[in-house]
Structure formats: C-alpha cells, structure tokens
Design a protein around this motif. Structure first.
Motif: not given
Length: 261
Positions: A40-46
């Motif tokens: 979820f952090t990967l998607l959020a940072f994207w």
C-alpha cells in the motif's frame, strides 16, 4: 549514514517476532502484515509522486516524509522492533559495502560528467542534489526490498523492486523512461542483495547513478534543489531518531529476538 551507524549496532538486537531463517531463500512464501503495508505504501507513493510532478511539489514532499519515511519507521522500528538494521542501515558488511560502492561510483563518474557536459548542465549541483536523496534508496531498498525478500525470497524481491520503481515513475515521465528506471532498479537490487546494507548504494554510488538517470530523464537540478534536498534529509533523520526514541521507551509486548538482516 554515519549519523546512524552507532545506533544501528545497538538496534540490531531489538527484533520482535520469529527469528528469520539463517539461510536466505531464493524463493519463499511468507507474506505478513508488513508485506501488505509495503504494497500500500508503494501505491500511495506512486500517487504522491505523480501529484508532486504534475500538480504541486508539496504532494511529493508529503509522500517522502509520511509514506517513504514515517510509515516504514513506525512498522520497522516501533512495531516490529527490528532496529535500523531492518531498514538496511547496519554495521555488518559496512566496509565491504563502502568499497564496492566507491568502485561502482568511480566507474560511473565519467558517464555522469560526460552526460552533464553534453547537456550543458553544471555537474556539481546535479551530483550534490542526488547525494542528499537518501529517501529513495531507503524507501525502495531499505523498506520495500527487505519486505519483499522476507515474504517472497531474494530473487522475487529483486524483480518486484524493479517493477515497483518503474511503477513509481509511471505518469510522471514517459513510459519508456519509467521502464528504464525499472531496469536500473533491478541492477541496484542485485547489488543491494549482496549485503543488504544501504552503504553499498548510498552515499557513494547511488548519487552518481541517480545523477545520470535524472539527466537522461530531463531533470536538471541546481543549487536550490541541493538546499531543499538537504532540509528534507534533515527531516528524515529527525523522523527516524524520534521514532527510535519512542520505541526505546515503549515496553515490548513480547520478548525481542535478534534480527539477522
């Protein structure tokens, strides 16, 4: 890195949960709660990266501080009690990491200088602006890579890191450039997987390679980026130190075990 080295040695014994296997696995299947958080952090940072490059840079800054620094620190340092070693900041293999990093950085320096000269860009601020970008290797390798490796093994972790790094740039740069960044991340992942110590990437190799990549993507950095990047680096350090202090004064729910990073 030196600001954390003394703390890292003491923090490596503050792991919580089951002790990882002593032998690293090529492929594994052991996803946990931190795996889901990492995804979820990967998607959020994207989203933060896209908004920061297309709408307002404050979205990116917020993403760096909250998504790429605070959340990993809370999970690794406070919840799991793995210490800085759980983010790749450790003394083990430190000298070897610095030697390899210096060799790789020196070998890439000519390309950085020649690329900057061909574009008429001053190389010093370009290099320094990338030097203070600790957040990217910390987030991509210290956080995401080590979560992927724990859950899926080191080989899938390398591939997932490349895919994630490419995804991070989709919508912010041309698609082929994002794919190129993904390939670079795979190569960095191979290097990082050798020792799982961020010193093998930062501060001697990653800034040079990132300087080349940013120039090739059309991102020219000047002294203003050096100043803002330095401030952002200081904020990152403060976040990590504060979370570490909170972790030290908060009692554990279970008996800690040694973290073998």
């Amino acid at each position: 890195m030196s600001a954390f080295s003394a703390r890292a040695s003491g923090s490596e014994v503050e792991s919580r949960g089951s002790k990882p296997p002593s032998r690293r696995q090529v492929v594994a299947w052991a996803p946990g709660g931190d795996t889901l958080v990492a995804f979820f952090t990967l998607l959020a940072f994207w989203g933060c990266y896209w908004a920061g490059t297309t709408i307002n840079e404050w979205f990116l800054l917020a993403g760096i501080v909250v998504v790429a620094t605070l959340i990993p620190a809370l999970v690794v340092l406070l919840q799991r009690r793995e210490g800085l070693a759980g983010l790749g900041i450790r003394r083990r293999f430190l000298l070897l990491s610095l030697i390899i990093s210096a060799v790789l950085g020196a070998g890439s320096a000519y390309q950085l200088v020649s690329t900057a000269a061909a574009q008429g860009v001053p190389v010093v601020p370009q290099l320094l602006a990338n030097l203070v970008v600790l957040w990217e290797p910390l987030f991509v390798f210290g956080w995401l890579f080590l979560r992927w490796e724990r859950a899926f093994g080191w080989l899938p972790a390398i591939l997932l890191t490349g895919i994630g790094f490419a995804l991070q740039h989709v919508g912010s740069v041309p698609f082929e450039v994002a794919l190129g960044f993904g390939v670079f991340a795979v190569l960095f992942g191979v290097v990082f997987a050798i020792v799982r110590n961020l010193a093998i990437l930062w501060p001697l190799f990653y800034p040079v390679a990132s300087g080349i990549g940013t120039l090739q993507a059309g991102f020219v950095m000047g002294w203003s980026e050096v100043v803002s990047g330095t401030v952002l680096l200081a904020v990152q350090v403060v976040v990590l130190v504060v979370v570490m202090r909170i972790a030290r004064h908060r009692p554990l729910q279970r008996q800690p075990r040694t973290f073998s990073a």
